[in-house]
Design an enzyme around this catalytic site. Structure first.
Site, PDB file in Angstrom:
ATOM      1  N   ASP A  69       0.949  -1.137  -0.105  1.00  0.00           N
ATOM      2  CA  ASP A  69       0.136   0.183  -0.240  1.00  0.00           C
ATOM      3  C   ASP A  69       1.106   1.333   0.019  1.00  0.00           C
ATOM      4  O   ASP A  69       2.164   1.179  -0.189  1.00  0.00           O
ATOM      5  CB  ASP A  69      -0.961  -0.144   1.152  1.00  0.00           C
ATOM      6  CG  ASP A  69      -0.393   0.258   2.681  1.00  0.00           C
ATOM      7  OD1 ASP A  69       1.036   0.409   2.563  1.00  0.00           O
ATOM      8  OD2 ASP A  69      -1.046   0.173   3.446  1.00  0.00           O
TER       9      ASP A  69
ATOM     10  N   CYS B 191       2.848  -3.109   4.170  1.00  0.00           N
ATOM     11  CA  CYS B 191       1.931  -2.281   4.345  1.00  0.00           C
ATOM     12  C   CYS B 191       2.599  -1.641   5.625  1.00  0.00           C
ATOM     13  O   CYS B 191       3.938  -1.768   6.068  1.00  0.00           O
ATOM     14  CB  CYS B 191       0.607  -2.653   4.486  1.00  0.00           C
ATOM     15  SG  CYS B 191      -0.017  -3.672   6.052  1.00  0.00           S
TER      16      CYS B 191
ATOM     17  N   THR C 236       2.101  -1.952   8.918  1.00  0.00           N
ATOM     18  CA  THR C 236       2.594  -2.887   9.860  1.00  0.00           C
ATOM     19  C   THR C 236       2.938  -4.402   9.301  1.00  0.00           C
ATOM     20  O   THR C 236       3.269  -5.467  10.005  1.00  0.00           O
ATOM     21  CB  THR C 236       1.563  -3.168  10.949  1.00  0.00           C
ATOM     22  OG1 THR C 236       0.086  -3.504  10.400  1.00  0.00           O
ATOM     23  CG2 THR C 236       1.373  -2.038  11.697  1.00  0.00           C
TER      24      THR C 236
ATOM     25  N   HIS D  39       8.372 -25.139   8.073  1.00  0.00           N
ATOM     26  CA  HIS D  39       7.337 -26.021   8.741  1.00  0.00           C
ATOM     27  C   HIS D  39       5.969 -25.712   8.140  1.00  0.00           C
ATOM     28  O   HIS D  39       5.145 -26.588   8.060  1.00  0.00           O
ATOM     29  CB  HIS D  39       7.368 -25.649  10.255  1.00  0.00           C
ATOM     30  CG  HIS D  39       8.446 -26.183  11.020  1.00  0.00           C
ATOM     31  ND1 HIS D  39       8.336 -26.240  12.307  1.00  0.00           N
ATOM     32  CD2 HIS D  39       9.617 -26.641  10.723  1.00  0.00           C
ATOM     33  CE1 HIS D  39       9.501 -26.737  12.763  1.00  0.00           C
ATOM     34  NE2 HIS D  39      10.215 -27.163  11.803  1.00  0.00           N
TER      35      HIS D  39
ATOM     36  N   HIS E  38       5.097 -31.805   8.408  1.00  0.00           N
ATOM     37  CA  HIS E  38       4.735 -30.576   8.208  1.00  0.00           C
ATOM     38  C   HIS E  38       3.544 -30.368   7.016  1.00  0.00           C
ATOM     39  O   HIS E  38       2.637 -29.673   6.964  1.00  0.00           O
ATOM     40  CB  HIS E  38       5.633 -29.459   8.098  1.00  0.00           C
ATOM     41  CG  HIS E  38       6.591 -29.807   9.332  1.00  0.00           C
ATOM     42  ND1 HIS E  38       6.430 -29.484  10.345  1.00  0.00           N
ATOM     43  CD2 HIS E  38       7.869 -30.082   9.287  1.00  0.00           C
ATOM     44  CE1 HIS E  38       7.378 -29.598  11.447  1.00  0.00           C
ATOM     45  NE2 HIS E  38       8.223 -29.807  10.623  1.00  0.00           N
TER      46      HIS E  38
HETATM   47  C1  RB5 Z   1      -2.258   2.528   6.513  1.00  0.00           C
HETATM   48  O1  RB5 Z   1      -2.138   3.748   7.262  1.00  0.00           O
HETATM   49  C2  RB5 Z   1      -1.905   1.391   7.409  1.00  0.00           C
HETATM   50  O2  RB5 Z   1      -3.148   1.353   8.174  1.00  0.00           O
HETATM   51  C3  RB5 Z   1      -1.702   0.378   6.742  1.00  0.00           C
HETATM   52  O3  RB5 Z   1      -0.581   0.343   6.118  1.00  0.00           O
HETATM   53  C4  RB5 Z   1      -1.483  -1.188   7.492  1.00  0.00           C
HETATM   54  O4  RB5 Z   1      -0.519  -0.824   8.421  1.00  0.00           O
HETATM   55  C5  RB5 Z   1      -2.592  -1.794   7.854  1.00  0.00           C
HETATM   56  O5  RB5 Z   1      -2.404  -3.024   8.603  1.00  0.00           O
END
Ligand code: RB5
Length: 153
Positions: A7, A64, A66, A97, A132
């Site tokens: 993203d 993204c 996180t 695994h 596995h």
């Molecule tokens: C975008 O601001 C953020 O929410 C996205 O990149 C991500 O971390 C979502 O899980």
């Protein structure tokens, strides 16, 4: 062919990983995004997930902020086993695994040099099979609608 996608929060991160892997000789198909404009991470998780599940691409890399939202999205595509991690140990074991076919990283969580190390290990580690394999086959059966909870192989 390796599918790659992110993203807006991880756009520059994706470009850096793309340049790194291209330099190493990997063939990549970029599913976007292609700039910093706000987008829905799930669209890119779905696109990369579909490319891998269909066999068009052999593995996928998704990013993204996180790594969480985009990995949840990719894991909704049938046949996808996406792992989000921030250290090499889980990346390695997820291949050995769990035969993960997509790696998700958080651009706001891991630095780019650590990310390169995680990607390297994930891309070069093989699946161990054996017991596995039976477990991931069970996951696939459940995904296909078979209520196989607690059954033997
Ligand atoms: C975008 O601001 C953020 O929410 C996205 O990149 C991500 O971390 C979502 O899980």
């Amino acid at each position: 062919m390796i599918a790659i996608g992110s993203d807006h929060a991880a756009f520059e991160f994706k470009e850096a990983i793309k340049a790194y892997l291209t330099e190493k000789g990997y063939a990549l198909e970029d599913f976007g995004t292609c700039n910093n404009e706000r987008v829905d991470y799930c669209d890119f998780g779905f696109r990369v997930g579909e490319a891998v599940a269909s066999g068009v691409c052999e593995k996928g890399l998704i990013f993204c902020g996180t790594g969480v939202g985009i990995s949840i999205s990719a894991n909704k595509v049938k046949g996808i086993r996406a792992v989000v991690c921030s250290e090499p140990y889980s990346a390695k074991l997820s291949r050995e695994h769990n035969d993960t076919n997509i790696l998700a990283l958080g651009a706001r969580v891991v630095g780019i040099e650590l990310a390169k190390m995680i990607v390297d290990i994930w891309l070069t580690t093989g699946f161990e099979g054996g017991r596995h394999l039976e477990r991931i086959q069970k996951i696939a059966r459940y995904e296909g609608g078979d209520n196989c909870i607690g059954t033997q192989h």
